[in-house]
Every structure is written in structure tokens, then in C-alpha cells.
Design a protein around this motif. Structure first.
Motif, PDB file in Angstrom:
ATOM      1  N   LEU A  51      17.909 -32.749  -1.119  1.00 14.37           N
ATOM      2  CA  LEU A  51      18.186 -32.063   0.031  1.00 14.37           C
ATOM      3  C   LEU A  51      19.717 -31.623   0.058  1.00 14.37           C
ATOM      4  CD1 LEU A  51      16.108 -34.179   2.580  1.00 14.37           C
ATOM      5  CD2 LEU A  51      15.825 -31.786   2.018  1.00 14.37           C
ATOM      6  N   LYS A  52      20.757 -32.167  -0.589  1.00 21.88           N
ATOM      7  CA  LYS A  52      22.028 -31.991  -0.577  1.00 21.88           C
ATOM      8  C   LYS A  52      22.496 -31.182  -1.521  1.00 21.88           C
ATOM      9  CE  LYS A  52      23.958 -36.128   1.856  1.00 21.88           C
ATOM     10  NZ  LYS A  52      25.022 -37.046   1.840  1.00 21.88           N
TER      11      LYS A  52
ATOM     12  N   ILE B 228      17.569 -37.631  -0.725  1.00 25.41           N
ATOM     13  CA  ILE B 228      18.915 -37.337  -0.475  1.00 25.41           C
ATOM     14  C   ILE B 228      19.636 -36.190  -1.496  1.00 25.41           C
ATOM     15  CG2 ILE B 228      21.145 -38.138   0.081  1.00 25.41           C
ATOM     16  CD1 ILE B 228      19.981 -40.681   1.278  1.00 25.41           C
TER      17      ILE B 228
ATOM     18  N   LEU C  42      21.965 -38.336   5.714  1.00 23.92           N
ATOM     19  CA  LEU C  42      22.002 -36.979   5.246  1.00 23.92           C
ATOM     20  C   LEU C  42      22.652 -35.980   6.255  1.00 23.92           C
ATOM     21  CD1 LEU C  42      17.987 -36.662   4.874  1.00 23.92           C
ATOM     22  CD2 LEU C  42      19.971 -35.796   3.027  1.00 23.92           C
TER      23      LEU C  42
END
Length: 638
Positions: free
Chosen positions: A399-400, A396, A437
Motif C-alpha cells: 500500500l505504501k 503495508i 499506514l
């Protein structure tokens, strides 16, 4: 959607073969016609064109069977390609008609309008609503009086939440054909979306006058009537629904809600018990969620409306009161059964269940924290804190915050492999990861993309990846991935086509992260997956999903018993202690069977005695040796 348009599929052994015979002869006749024209043999060309006309008629009558056959096999892209190919062939046929000075323009417009509508319906089924609208517009350019094209354009606009434009499309359909029940129903949907409930009721009523067998319309009317606080009318509409199906748990539960709102407590409890006897999980139905929203809107708009605590929940060790939001699932209110239409038709046994001081199944939101949205993401994952922390850290956060990780040249995950024993929640955790997400979630099973056509499966794999790219950022989830990418050294010479499928998957996987697509595979048998999947740059992360730990099992029991009438002696810690090595699905089954036993024993509630009985009766689906075997794959984790 497609079958609703064509009125059901004709009985046929193999529509593909039935269509292919006249269609291939049509193509041959067209080619013969062109050949003789080029040779200057007009007489032979006319003869060949007449044969083409015969085969044109035969193939046209079989198109809908062919397309529906391919849809049933999950071949949506192939069905779309077939339609485009058919349009091209028919276009050539009409060009030849024009060459021979045969005026078929009127027929051409009608036929091509029909083909564009078929294309639009296919595109809707594929989730491509904007492209579908273009197909319907093409149909309307050819035949602006085609009410069917207007109706489905309206449905596509509704799917895109353009309710005002959808309303205009449905009204255009009605100007063409006032007696179109589908157009009236669509107009009702658009008006309801625009919060014009009183007008929506009138539209639904007209649709029902034209087609009173559409039980779903009665449900839609109910939402409108309750939003307008017309409870007596809502009760009448409910009784119409029950004419279709006396065992419709949603209808009985809705009847409980309306009778309770009318203050008829005893009758409401009888209807409630009937609903729970049919389906103990009825409260999770999306229609009940819609009713919750309608009732909450009424209460929020009423200054003297009291907040009502209406449910049972759980503390750490015992049962206490709380409320729970639900994630919608699908409903199917229609059936052919004849039914009783009032509570007096219930048997004496069904009415014997005594009421509790509080209603065991909530239908309204409570006060305080529970007034917010339903929990999403990892908040829904019971226990498993170590697993969640790892996913937050390794998946997470990168990706963030991609720029931060790229600065230190830390790789962003391209793919993840979840492996572990069956029934331990791999699919559920992936779904919640997507929610955490905020990604689109697309789930793929190998059986759903397999094709009997040459190169068909490889094409379907490419189509799924393209769909994920179109809806990016996306989690593209392949369940039972070992079936899609088995070890190539285990394939026989007759499985050469599987090599192509594996290569296609690898090619698509290599480029997935560039398009904001995270690929996740799940397997119970990691030893059967092709080794190429495991190399760096593909499935970068491998995560073991173990059976639920103590805290997870306790939370699973809490969730499984929520919204069911329960005694105060339930000890969740004890239940969790007794169910070590039980899979998540095992615990869900224990809760379900305990509820069923309480009904069979005519108990007022589920108690600890029943739960202990079911824990003893239901053995774990996993054994220690089976769990231990996954230790040999510890080297996969990284």
C-alpha cells in the motif's frame, strides 16, 4: 448535538407514525389542490388548500421528533433524506399559497431557516462539516439574525480547525443575542484554540453566568487557568465541578495535580487516592492529557523549571520507573450528585493510604525519549512479532509502494479477513494497522447499519463505503462480519432482503481498492461467512489472530500495570508463563482485579502475591479445544 439543539426529545411511542399521518394527509391535500386548480374548480381548490394548511401545522410541530427518532436508530442518511423531502413538500405548499395570493413569505423564511439548521446539525453528526456550513449559510440568508445558525456554523468551523473564522461566527451570534450561553462557550473554545487563554476565561465565565449547570465549561476554564498558572483560581473552579459530581475521578485527579503544584503534598495525595479509588484508569482521560500539555508548556517556558520523574513503569522482570503517554478517550464531567468541595470531607480510611517515595501516577512528561509523542501503530501492539512482520510485508509495503508492486504485477490487497478466538485483539490490531499506514479508520458494526425500512440496510452499507471514499485513504472495518454477509444457502425464504444486502456489500467491496479504501472484516466464526466474500479480488488476505504469545502476554501485563502503584517483586516473565492460552482481555481483567484487590485490602501497592492470586482465580476465557478448532481454517490463510 441534535438533542442539545431541540432541548430533548418528547415522549412518544412512535414519532414516525405520529408524523406520517398528518404529513401524508398534507401531501394528499396538496395534490387535491393542484388537481382542482387544473380542473378550474377554484372553490374546491381553496377548500383543499385550507386542509393542507391544517396538516402543514400538525406535521411541522412533529418534525424534530421524527428526525431525532431516526438519529437514535442510527438512520442519519434516512433522516437527511426525510428533511430534504419535507423541504420539497413545504416548498410546494408555499407555492400554492402564492398562487392564492396569500402572503406567507415571512413564515416561509423562518421555517426554512429552521429546517436548514436541522440539516446542518445532521450533517455535523455525519462528519460533513463543510456541507453543514453551507446549510447554516442558507439559514442565515433567510434569517441573518438567527443566533443559533451562527453558533453552529462556528462549531463546524472549529471542527475544521478554522478557529479565526469560528470566532467571527460566535461574535456574530452574540451581536444577535448577547445572552446566548452557547455563543459565549463557543467563543471561549475559539479563543482557546487561538492560544488566547486569558480572553477565553472571560468568555467561559460569561457563559457560566448565563448557564451555571454546564460542568464541561468549568473543565475548559481549568485548562486556561493552569496555562496562565492561576492555580488558586483553578482550585476554586474545581470545587464548582465537584458540586455536580462527588464521584468524578477526573476532577479529583485534577485536584491532586493542582494541590501538588501548590506544594500541598498531603492534601494532594488524599485527592489522588480518592481519584484512583473511583477509577484506577483515570490518568488515561483526555482532560488529563490536556493538563499534561498545559503543564509541559509552562515548564518548557520556564528556564529554572526542574524536570521531574513522577511515575512507575516496568523492566522485563521487575517494576521500575518510566512514564507513559495516553490516547485520549471521551469524558463526561456532568452529573446531578451533590458533593464535598474540599479534601477535609474525605473519610479517615481514604486518607490512611501511605505515600510512596515517588508518585505512582504521572501527570507530567519525563525527560529524554518520553518527551516525544505517544507511541502509535505497531509500536503499541505487544509481542506478536510474526503477525506484525506479515502485515508489514503483505499489506503495508504494497500500500505504501504501489508502483513498485504494480511493476512486477503483484496485486495490492483489496480486502483482509481477520479471524480467530474472541478477545485476542482483532479490533485493536486493525486500529493500529490504520495508524501504521496513516489511514482514516472507520469501524462498522452490523447492528449499527441494520434498518427496519425496505432497502434501508443496503443503503446504509453504500453510505458507509461512500464515507470511506470521502475520507480516503481509509480502512473500513466491519466487526463480526458474519452478521453482515452470512452464507446465503443458510437463509430462509423470509430473509430475501438479506440477499440484497450481501449483493450490495459485494458490489461495494469490488470497487473499494480503486478508491483507496482497504476493507477489513473480523470474525470469530469464519465458517458462517458467505463463500463469495472469500474469492480472489475480494478478501485477498486472510489472517489468523491467535491468542497472545509469551512476549505479548508479558507486554500486556506491563501495559496493564503501568500507571498503577506496584511493588518491586513483580516478575512479568513468570506471569506470562502462567497465562498461556489467556486472551488479551483476560490479562487486562487480571490487572484490573489486582488493582481493585489492592484497594480493598488497603495496600500501598500491587504486589506479586496479589497478581498470582488473581491469575489463579481468573480462568482463561479460551480453552485448548476452542483454540484448536481454528486449525481447521488454516486453509484460509494466504
Amino acid at each position: 448535538m441534535f438533542e442539545r439543539f431541540i432541548g430533548g426529545r418528547k415522549k412518544s411511542n412512535n414519532p414516525f407514525d405520529e408524523f406520517n399521518d398528518p404529513y401524508s394527509k398534507l401531501i394528499q391535500a396538496i395534490e387535491d389542490t393542484q388537481y382542482y386548480i387544473n380542473r378550474g374548480n377554484t372553490s374546491a381548490a381553496i377548500s383543499a388548500f385550507k386542509k393542507a394548511g391544517e396538516k402543514f401545522s400538525e406535521s411541522y410541530e412533529l418534525i424534530t421528533d421524527l428526525i431525532n427518532y431516526q438519529i437514535e436508530d442510527g438512520e442519519l442518511q434516512i433522516a437527511l433524506d426525510s428533511l430534504v423531502n419535507i423541504q420539497d413538500t413545504y416548498s410546494t405548499y408555499y407555492d400554492l399559497a402564492e398562487y392564492f395570493s396569500i402572503d406567507l413569505r415571512e413564515y416561509k423564511q423562518l421555517i426554512f431557516a429552521y429546517l436548514e439548521i436541522l440539516k446542518g446539525l445532521l450533517l455535523i453528526d455525519m462528519g460533513k462539516h463543510r456541507v453543514a456550513i453551507k446549510a447554516f449559510d442558507n439559514a442565515l440568508e433567510l434569517d441573518d439574525g438567527n443566533s443559533t445558525a451562527w453558533v453552529w456554523k462556528g462549531q463546524a468551523l472549529l471542527a475544521l480547525e478554522n478557529s479565526q473564522a469560528a470566532l467571527g461566527a460566535f461574535e456574530a451570534a452574540l451581536r444577535t443575542d448577547w445572552h446566548s450561553a452557547d455563543a459565549w462557550a463557543g467563543k471561549g473554545d475559539a479563543l482557546l484554540a487561538l492560544e488566547r487563554a486569558d480572553e477565553a476565561i472571560e468568555a467561559y465565565s460569561t457563559a457560566l453566568e448565563l448557564n451555571d449547570t454546564e460542568a464541561e465549561l468549568y473543565f475548559k476554564q481549568l485548562v486556561c487557568l493552569i496555562a496562565l498558572e492561576r492555580y488558586e483560581d483553578a482550585l476554586k473552579s474545581l470545587n464548582e465541578i465537584l458540586k455536580f459530581n462527588e464521584d468524578n475521578a477526573v476532577a479529583w485527579y485534577t485536584k491532586y495535580i493542582i494541590l501538588d503544584l501548590l506544594g500541598e503534598e498531603q492534601s494532594s495525595l488524599i485527592a489522588q487516592n480518592k481519584a484512583l479509588k473511583i477509577d484506577p484508569n483515570v490518568v488515561s482521560d483526555p482532560f488529563i492529557e490536556e493538563l499534561n500539555n498545559a503543564i509541559n508548556t509552562i515548564e518548557e517556558n520556564s528556564e529554572d523549571s526542574p524536570q521531574t520523574d513522577t511515575g512507575y513503569g516496568f523492566s522485563d522482570a521487575t517494576v521500575s520507573s518510566s512514564n507513559t503517554e495516553r490516547t485520549p478517550t471521551s469524558i463526561n464531567p456532568s452529573s446531578d450528585a451533590a458533593v464535598p468541595t474540599n479534601t477535609s470531607d474525605l473519610t479517615v480510611e481514604e486518607s490512611k493510604i501511605s505515600p510512596k517515595p515517588k508518585k505512582p501516577i504521572p501527570y507530567r512528561k519525563g525527560s529524554g525519549e518520553n518527551m516525544g509523542e505517544a507511541p502509535k501503530g505497531f509500536a503499541c501492539v505487544a509481542g506478536m512479532e510474526e503477525l506484525k512482520e506479515r502485515l508489514i510485508r503483505d499489506v503495508i509495503q504494497p500500500l505504501k509502494n504501489p508502483e513498485k508492486y504494480k511493476k512486477f504485477k503483484v496485486s495490492i490487497p483489496n480486502g483482509i479477513l481477520f479471524y480467530g478466538p474472541p478477545g485476542c485483539g482483532k479490533t485493536f490490531i486493525v486500529r493500529k494497522l490504520a495508524e501504521e499506514l496513516g489511514f482514516t479508520f472507520i469501524e462498522v458494526h452490523h447492528s449499527s447499519i441494520g434498518s427496519s425500512y425496505m432497502h434501508g440496510t443496503a443503503q446504509n452499507i453504500a453510505t458507509k463505503f461512500q464515507e470511506a471514499i470521502d475520507h480516503a485513504p481509509t480502512i473500513l472495518f466491519f466487526d463480526e462480519i458474519e452478521g453482515m454477509v452470512p452464507k446465503r444457502e443458510n437463509l430462509s425464504s423470509s430473509d430475501s432482503h438479506r440477499q440484497e444486502e450481501i449483493n450490495e456489500f459485494l458490489t461495494q467491496l469490488n470497487n473499494a481498492s480503486k478508491h483507496s479504501v482497504l476493507v477489513i472484516g473480523a470474525t470469530n466464526q469464519p465458517d458462517l461467512i458467505d463463500s463469495a466474500i472469500m474469492r480472489s479480488g475480494r478478501m485477498d488476505k486472510r489472517v489468523y489472530i491467535p491468542p497472545p504469545d509469551h512476549d505479548a502476554r508479558k507486554a500486556l501485563f506491563r501495559n496493564g500495570l503501568t500507571d498503577r502503584p506496584c511493588a518491586s517483586d513483580i516478575d512479568l516473565d513468570e506471569l506470562a508463563r502462567l497465562t498461556e492460552n489467556y486472551a488479551s482481555s483476560d490479562i487486562a481483567l487480571i490487572a484490573e482485579e489486582a488493582a481493585r484487590a489492592a484497594v480493598d485490602l488497603d495496600r500501598d501497592e500491587i504486589d506479586m502475591e496479589i497478581l498470582l492470586w488473581k491469575v489463579e482465580e481468573i480462568k482463561p476465557s479460551l480453552v485448548k479445544s476452542q483454540i484448536a478448532k481454528y486449525r481447521q481454517f488454516e486453509h484460509l490463510e494466504r
